[in-house]
Design a protein around this motif. Structure first.
Motif, PDB file in Angstrom:
ATOM      1  N   ALA A  27      -0.534   1.712  -1.825  1.00  0.00           N
ATOM      2  CA  ALA A  27      -0.195   1.574  -3.245  1.00  0.00           C
ATOM      3  C   ALA A  27      -1.009   0.454  -3.876  1.00  0.00           C
ATOM      4  N   ASN A  28      -1.083  -0.681  -3.211  1.00  0.00           N
ATOM      5  CA  ASN A  28      -1.839  -1.804  -3.763  1.00  0.00           C
ATOM      6  C   ASN A  28      -3.334  -1.515  -3.820  1.00  0.00           C
ATOM      7  N   GLU A  29      -3.841  -0.826  -2.809  1.00  0.00           N
ATOM      8  CA  GLU A  29      -5.260  -0.455  -2.803  1.00  0.00           C
ATOM      9  C   GLU A  29      -5.579   0.457  -3.991  1.00  0.00           C
ATOM     10  N   TYR A  30      -4.732   1.470  -4.200  1.00  0.00           N
ATOM     11  CA  TYR A  30      -4.970   2.402  -5.304  1.00  0.00           C
ATOM     12  C   TYR A  30      -4.788   1.734  -6.660  1.00  0.00           C
ATOM     13  N   LEU A  31      -3.829   0.837  -6.777  1.00  0.00           N
ATOM     14  CA  LEU A  31      -3.641   0.120  -8.040  1.00  0.00           C
ATOM     15  C   LEU A  31      -4.861  -0.733  -8.369  1.00  0.00           C
ATOM     16  N   GLU A  32      -5.438  -1.372  -7.361  1.00  0.00           N
ATOM     17  CA  GLU A  32      -6.642  -2.173  -7.595  1.00  0.00           C
ATOM     18  C   GLU A  32      -7.830  -1.306  -7.996  1.00  0.00           C
TER      19      GLU A  32
END
Length: 115
Positions: A27-32
């Motif tokens: 989730a954090n990777e995709y948000l970045e």
């Protein structure tokens, strides 16, 4: 730009609250990727959806990253597919399942002769 549903589902999953989980990492990777340098957290640690619209180049880069991730996941899954086969003489053998993908053009893409 709204956050895509698959990312919203990751953010709302119970596993997202575990900072060591795959859901949290993805989730954090995709948000970045979607919101580079734009993410802020509220007091509970949840991300605040930024007022941000990406450029076309950023969109293409994000789409390429998502496509690469999907292809890598498919390749990893195909490498792990093994089946047990009952041989005619009664033995059971493990065999690797080979998956072929056909690239069949759409009707609109094929070269039909015009009348």
């Amino acid at each position: 730009m709204k956050t895509p549903n698959f990312i919203r589902n990751l953010l709302q999953s119970n596993n997202y609250w575990d900072k060591n989980s795959a859901e949290f990492t993805k989730a954090n990777e995709y948000l970045e990727i979607l919101f580079p340098g734009q993410l802020q957290k509220d007091s509970t640690g949840q991300y605040i959806e930024p007022e941000y619209d990406m450029t076309y180049e950023q969109f293409l880069n994000a789409q390429k990253k998502f496509d690469d991730d999907i292809q890598n996941a498919i390749q990893e899954a195909e490498e792990e597919i093994n089946v047990r086969v009952l041989m005619p003489w009664g033995d059971i053998e493990n065999k690797k399942l080979i998956v072929y993908t056909l690239n069949i053009p759409d009707d609109n893409e094929s070269n039909h002769p015009t009348k």
